[in-house]
Design a protein around this motif. Structure first.
Motif, mmCIF file in Angstrom:
data_model
loop_
_atom_site.group_PDB
_atom_site.id
_atom_site.type_symbol
_atom_site.label_atom_id
_atom_site.label_comp_id
_atom_site.label_asym_id
_atom_site.label_seq_id
_atom_site.Cartn_x
_atom_site.Cartn_y
_atom_site.Cartn_z
ATOM 1 N N UNK A 12 -6.720 -6.429 -5.357
ATOM 2 C CA UNK A 12 -6.810 -7.996 -6.113
ATOM 3 C C UNK A 12 -5.449 -7.827 -5.048
ATOM 4 N N UNK A 13 -4.405 -7.569 -5.521
ATOM 5 C CA UNK A 13 -3.014 -7.449 -5.370
ATOM 6 C C UNK A 13 -3.208 -7.905 -3.588
ATOM 7 N N UNK A 73 8.974 -3.264 5.282
ATOM 8 C CA UNK A 73 8.279 -2.204 6.370
ATOM 9 C C UNK A 73 8.708 -0.997 6.002
ATOM 10 N N UNK A 74 7.754 0.073 5.925
ATOM 11 C CA UNK A 74 8.025 1.252 5.479
ATOM 12 C C UNK A 74 8.741 1.889 6.447
ATOM 13 N N UNK A 75 8.315 0.850 8.014
ATOM 14 C CA UNK A 75 9.121 1.102 9.053
ATOM 15 C C UNK A 75 11.144 0.927 8.429
ATOM 16 N N UNK A 76 11.470 0.265 7.873
ATOM 17 C CA UNK A 76 12.812 0.060 7.683
ATOM 18 C C UNK A 76 13.463 -0.036 6.242
ATOM 19 N N UNK A 77 12.861 0.569 5.347
ATOM 20 C CA UNK A 77 12.848 1.311 4.172
ATOM 21 C C UNK A 77 14.351 2.224 4.009
ATOM 22 N N UNK A 83 0.980 -0.776 -0.187
ATOM 23 C CA UNK A 83 -0.415 0.100 -0.038
ATOM 24 C C UNK A 83 1.198 0.838 0.194
ATOM 25 N N UNK A 84 1.700 1.328 1.096
ATOM 26 C CA UNK A 84 2.285 2.563 0.741
ATOM 27 C C UNK A 84 3.567 2.959 -0.325
#
Length: 155
Positions: free
Chosen positions: A39-40, A87-91, A23-24
């Protein structure tokens, strides 16, 4: 950061990582189109992640930092990388790179001569940076595009 096989108790948190990553971080792919997202995300449920974890022969990994799951990845015994989400927190913390490296090591141990995958637009340059090369034109995947790629695995 620890990379380890996922356990049944990881299913819910791993599912959250998958869903948040899609999503992010994959906006270039789904373009915030709710039908594409639906769908995804359809098979990204705690029950489905638990099924992937407990499937005989499954190789689903998690990257763990402290108490948090930072990333989720898996590969099939034929050399296909099936999942690689952070995770977006660990990108941009090396999580995906560490997961792919662990998957490649596993695939080499299985005797695979190559790893292959279908990349999102979002991850395409990431995989190119790891030595993966396009194997043909992008293919339709649901309402999006998936770029087939592969990398020889040195013995």
């Amino acid at each position: 950061m620890e990379i380890r096989l996922a356990e049944a108790g990881d299913a819910e948190q791993a599912c959250t990582v998958l869903r948040r990553s899609i999503r992010d971080l994959c906006i270039e792919d789904h373009r915030n189109d709710e039908a594409s997202l639906r769908d995804w995300l359809a098979n990204k449920t705690p029950a489905q992640v638990l099924a992937w974890i407990t499937l005989p022969g499954s190789h689903l990994l998690v990257a763990v930092e402290g108490e948090a799951i930072a990333g989720v990845a898996s590969a099939a015994a034929n050399g296909e990388i099936l999942l690689n989400y952070v995770s977006p927190d660990f990108r941009f913390c090396g999580v995906s790179k560490a997961l792919v490296s662990a998957l490649e090591t596993h695939l080499r141990a299985l005797g695979c001569r190559r790893a292959f995958l279908s990349s999102t637009l979002t991850a395409h340059s990431f995989y190119r940076g790891l030595g993966y090369r396009d194997t043909g034109p992008a293919e339709a995947w649901r309402t999006m595009k998936a770029q087939p790629m592969e990398k020889p695995l040195a013995e």
